[in-house]
Design a protein around this motif. Structure first.
Motif, short mmCIF file in Angstrom:
data_model
loop_
_atom_site.label_atom_id
_atom_site.label_comp_id
_atom_site.label_asym_id
_atom_site.label_seq_id
_atom_site.Cartn_x
_atom_site.Cartn_y
_atom_site.Cartn_z
N ARG A 272 0.74 -1.14 0.05
CA ARG A 272 0.10 0.04 -0.01
C ARG A 272 0.96 1.24 0.00
O ARG A 272 1.96 1.29 0.74
N GLU A 275 -1.16 6.49 1.70
CA GLU A 275 -2.44 6.85 1.96
C GLU A 275 -3.36 5.59 2.12
O GLU A 275 -4.63 5.50 2.49
N LYS A 277 -3.76 2.78 0.11
CA LYS A 277 -4.26 2.40 -0.91
C LYS A 277 -3.45 1.39 -1.54
O LYS A 277 -2.07 1.38 -1.65
N GLU A 281 -4.29 -1.69 -6.84
CA GLU A 281 -5.78 -0.92 -7.37
C GLU A 281 -5.55 0.65 -8.02
O GLU A 281 -6.33 0.87 -8.51
N LEU A 282 -4.06 0.87 -8.12
CA LEU A 282 -3.95 2.07 -8.79
C LEU A 282 -3.43 1.98 -10.23
O LEU A 282 -3.30 2.94 -11.09
#
Length: 426
Positions: A272, A275, A277, A281-282
């Motif tokens: 991750r 942040e 995330k 998923e980016l």
């Protein structure tokens, strides 16, 4: 009855037991049967725990039947008759113990309220008084909830959970069966990939290896055992416990490339950013789905390895490629002998606990010493396990990086036989 005339005689007994309901008995003829299931991702040694349960019950002259859920609780609820495991001899159970993946079949399902009436009706029909589930965090939670539901209903049921997870994120045990074997496979794969990359210096620049591990980076950390010298691959290991810093990562890649001429990176799938995330998923244009527990399916698309590869190409202009072993690392028959021994012993311990009247516990591994490696098995309450994860703790980090010496001290005794150190010219 189904026609099995075209099935070889030595297979007919198995086929019959797969497809016929168990005989019903009257209230005055109640027996106490045990049912066992496998859940979650398979491993190289999950069947050893299954075999251990059956062998221990056999040696203790267990009077009831030992039944196996085919496809876990999900298929049992759907009406799949359980398999009579009492019919298999010791030679067959030996083969079972040395067979990778989940022989009974697995599932990923979260029980809801409406499932309990159906489930306990099946337990009553099959005269189940003992329940064992082999799996990870979700499976331990299922075992605990079943024990609690049985008490609420006044149903006589004893429940045990047997640990299994290659991620090694199960709380309450020194390590989880399945992890040492998956780690051993990854160490060997990392050595091989590193030698390949070193051979191609000047042509291949950067290789990213993505390994499993959503919140816990134990598998990625294990690849440090591939190093025999400081300059050996893997040169960079990224784990979820440390937030990914793009600037620091790119600087490290550039430095290693300048010094060694190539860079091997091992990255956990659950990386991750600051942040929180997931890097997986980016990726532009990738819609990541969710599993039954609502967690992101990180293996969809290119994953974290694709993200890192594209980042290196774009920002540093180096040639980069990635490997995603995926499920290969889970059930590869490259098992650790310690892992096999412990999985079998945990199966035996769970059967022993049940016959001694225990319920709502998991047999856990407790490390006694590293050299020589010794361990003990002790029961731990399922209520202490559920809702918690065993991630890499601060003692295994130094200066915001993995402490290689501490990681090796913890992992080396589990990966047996130790992978051979390759020869290199100097």
């Amino acid at each position: 009855m189904a026609d099995y005339s075209n099935i070889p005689k030595d297979q007919r007994k198995l086929k019959s037991s797969l497809n016929e309901e168990l005989p019903k008995t009257s209230e005055c003829d109640i027996v106490e049967n045990l049912i066992i299931g496998q859940s979650g991702g398979p491993s190289a040694v999950i069947n050893a725990s299954l075999a251990g349960v059956i062998l221990e019950l056999r040696e203790r002259k267990f009077a009831g039947k030992v039944l196996g859920m085919q496809g876990g609780i999900e298929q049992y609820l759907a009406g799949q008759p359980p398999l009579d495991l009492s019919q298999y001899n010791d030679e067959q159970l030996h083969r079972l113990a040395h067979t990778a993946a989940a022989a009974l079949g697995s599932c990923r399902v979260r029980l809801v309220e409406k499932d309990y009436d159906r489930l306990f009706s099946l337990f009553e029909q099959h005269q189940i008084r003992y329940f064992i589930y082999i799996g990870g965090n979700g499976s331990m939670n299922t075992s605990l909830r079943l024990e609690q539901e049985a008490k609420k209903r006044g149903y006589n049921l004893k429940c045990i959970g047997i640990p299994k997870t290659i991620d090694n994120d199960l709380y309450g045990t020194d390590h989880a069966p399945g992890f040492p074997s998956a780690a051993r496979w990854l160490v060997i794969h990392t050595i091989d990939s590193g030698l390949d990359l070193l051979s191609m210096r000047g042509f291949d620049h950067v290789k990213i290896i993505e390994v499993m591990g959503r919140h816990a980076g134990w598998l990625a950390a294990a690849t440090l055992l591939a190093r025999s010298e400081i300059s050996d691959p893997p040169h960079i290991v990224l784990v979820p416990e440390l937030p990914f810093d793009e600037k620091v990562f790119l600087q490290k890649v550039a430095e290693v490339y300048e010094q060694v001429g190539c860079v091997l990176v091992v990255a956990s799938e659950g990386l991750r950013n600051k942040e929180g995330k997931f890097l997986a998923e980016l990726q532009a244009g990738i819609a990541i789905g969710r599993d039954v527990n609502g967690q992101a399916l990180l293996s969809i698309g290119e994953g974290v390895s694709g993200y890192l590869t594209n980042l290196v190409i774009k920002e540093l202009g180096l040639k980069a490629r990635y490997d995603k072993p995926g499920t290969l690392q889970r059930s590869a028959a490259c098992r650790s002998s310690i892992d096999l021994e412990e999985a079998l012993s945990l199966g035996r311990a769970s059967a022993k606990y049940l016959l001694e009247g225990m319920s709502g516990v998991m047999p856990a591994l407790k490390r006694i010493s590293n050299d020589p490696y010794k361990y003990a098995i002790e029961p731990i309450s399922l209520s202490e396990i559920t809702g918690r994860e065993r991630v890499i703790t601060s003692e295994f980090f130094k200066n915001q990086e993995l402490d290689e010496a501490k990681i090796k001290e913890y992992l080396a005794p589990l990966i047996v036989p130790k992978p051979e150190i390759p020869f290199r010219f100097h």
